[in-house]
Design an enzyme around this catalytic site. Structure first.
Site, mmCIF file in Angstrom:
data_model
loop_
_atom_site.group_PDB
_atom_site.id
_atom_site.type_symbol
_atom_site.label_atom_id
_atom_site.label_comp_id
_atom_site.label_asym_id
_atom_site.label_seq_id
_atom_site.Cartn_x
_atom_site.Cartn_y
_atom_site.Cartn_z
ATOM 1 N N ASP A 1 21.350 135.648 56.256
ATOM 2 C CA ASP A 1 20.496 136.410 57.163
ATOM 3 C C ASP A 1 19.409 135.556 57.815
ATOM 4 O O ASP A 1 18.345 136.060 58.155
ATOM 5 C CB ASP A 1 19.869 137.582 56.396
ATOM 6 C CG ASP A 1 19.216 138.600 57.316
ATOM 7 O OD1 ASP A 1 19.661 138.729 58.465
ATOM 8 O OD2 ASP A 1 18.254 139.255 56.877
ATOM 9 N N CYS B 1 16.537 160.338 59.994
ATOM 10 C CA CYS B 1 15.657 159.324 60.598
ATOM 11 C C CYS B 1 14.410 159.978 61.183
ATOM 12 O O CYS B 1 14.509 160.818 62.085
ATOM 13 C CB CYS B 1 16.410 158.563 61.683
ATOM 14 S SG CYS B 1 15.393 157.315 62.498
ATOM 15 N N CYS C 1 12.883 152.235 65.266
ATOM 16 C CA CYS C 1 13.174 152.157 63.829
ATOM 17 C C CYS C 1 11.920 151.750 63.053
ATOM 18 O O CYS C 1 11.240 150.782 63.404
ATOM 19 C CB CYS C 1 14.291 151.142 63.606
ATOM 20 S SG CYS C 1 14.671 150.835 61.873
#
Length: 376
Positions: A139, A203, A219
């Site tokens: 990552d 969400c 987000c």
């Protein structure tokens, strides 16, 4: 003296066996020298501007679109997963409004450090024994690990865009070893989400434009970690007491009923990083911040963004007793912190915010902070 039996060859079976022996939860293989749909999906994400302030995603788009764009000799990938499943469902912590909620993955050691050391050990043994070139990724480079995990059969990319596993639910870290060798691939996983949309519906900021399509600009993980400066006023009340990351879409996934608690002790929560009081966190100066979050992913965002997040959580706490914790930051050196302090106090006591405005407004040099005062 008995002869030592010869070492088994570093074939696909040994690669997987060595990986599991080092503590990885799953190890599978895929080819990377083939076209894949992930390239078009990423291009669409960038074209729509969903990446927000993560400019590197646009800058490195070509390299990200395919592993061979980054390393032309790459032919295969060993995809490794490490389970970080929590002991308890993190969602109830969102009701404890005087505490700051840090994402499960960041409540102890930085997974990059834990995984890369082991991944390098696997890669070193394989390269030395076979002579094949390798590169490792956790990552930290323009490589799309999630589509590779899907392709290798580790799991599938769910509607929340994260990898879901039938064994570990939504709680997996990923690492990849690319090699120039042509390894025999495993079967890819199929999508088992069906008609479920729990991850989309939970969400708080409605960041999912469609299933499998995330607008990162909305987000909470992006807002608390990647976004610099003040956070949009419309989004602040939706952040609740989440001060680093957001686990909602992961934690609600029905496949978590098969999830396992992380065996890796480095992923068990440190007491000071789980359920810490907002009042205490707001007191952290630069040295204190670095000390508390030593070795944690949280340290990478720096004190300014962290205290900004804490102040927004204070504003959402419905607890006037936290006003002094916010008031102390009206003279902070960072404009984003001062602005967030103004907002937090106004959320908790509008009348008192008016009183403070009379003391602080004229001396405020930053136009954005003055605009925040003007909205009271």
């Amino acid at each position: 003296m008995a002869k030592r039996p010869p070492e088994p060859p570093w074939d696909e079976a040994r690669l997987k066996a060595e990986s599991l022996a080092l503590g990885f939860s799953a190890a599978r293989i895929c080819r990377v020298d083939e076209a894949w749909a992930a390239a078009d999906h990423l291009a669409d994400f960038v074209a729509k501007g969903y990446f927000g302030q993560m400019q590197w995603m646009e800058d490195t788009l070509y390299r990200r679109q395919h592993p061979t764009h980054m390393w032309a000799e790459a032919r295969s990938a060993l995809v490794l997963a490490l389970n970080y499943g929590p002991q308890h469902n993190p969602l109830p912590l969102l009701e404890r409004r005087q505490e700051g909620v840090i994402s499960v993955y960041a409540q102890n050691a930085d997974y990059h450090d834990v995984m890369k050391k082991r991944l390098k050990q696997i890669a070193r043994g394989y390269a030395q024994s076979t002579g094949h070139d390798v590169k490792v990724f956790v990552d930290t480079a323009p490589l799309m690990e999630k589509p590779l995990a899907h392709k290798a059969g580790i799991g599938w990319q769910g509607k929340h865009t994260n990898v879901v596993s039938r064994e570990f639910g939504s709680w997996l870290f990923l690492g990849v070893m690319l090699t120039a060798a042509k390894l025999t691939p495993d079967e890819p996983e199929v999508d088992h989400c069906g008609s479920c949309r729990k991850c989309l519906d939970i969400c708080p900021t409605k960041a999912f434009v469609n299933p499998y399509e995330l607008d990162a600009r909305r987000c909470i993980s992006y807002l608390t970690i990647e976004h610099k400066g003040a956070i949009d006023r419309a989004l602040r009340p939706l952040m609740g007491n989440r001060i680093y990351g957001c686990d909602d879409c992961l934690a609600i996934c029905p496949w978590n009923k098969f999830a396992q608690t992380a065996q890796e002790s480095a992923f068990h929560p440190r007491p000071e990083l789980k359920g810490a009081l907002l009042a205490d966190l707001s007191d952290l100066d630069e040295a204190g911040f670095r000390e508390v979050f030593r070795g944690s992913p949280v340290k990478r965002i720096g004190r300014e963004r962290f205290i900004r997040n804490v102040l927004i959580a204070i504003g959402n706490s419905a607890e006037p007793g936290l006003i002094p914790a916010a008031e102390r930051h009206l003279s902070d050196g960072a404009a984003s912190i001062r602005l967030s302090a103004v907002w937090a106090i106004a959320q908790l006591d509008q009348a008192y915010a008016h009183t403070l405005k009379a003391r602080h407004y004229e001396g405020e040099a930053d136009s954005a902070v003055r605009e925040e005062w003007d909205l009271i």
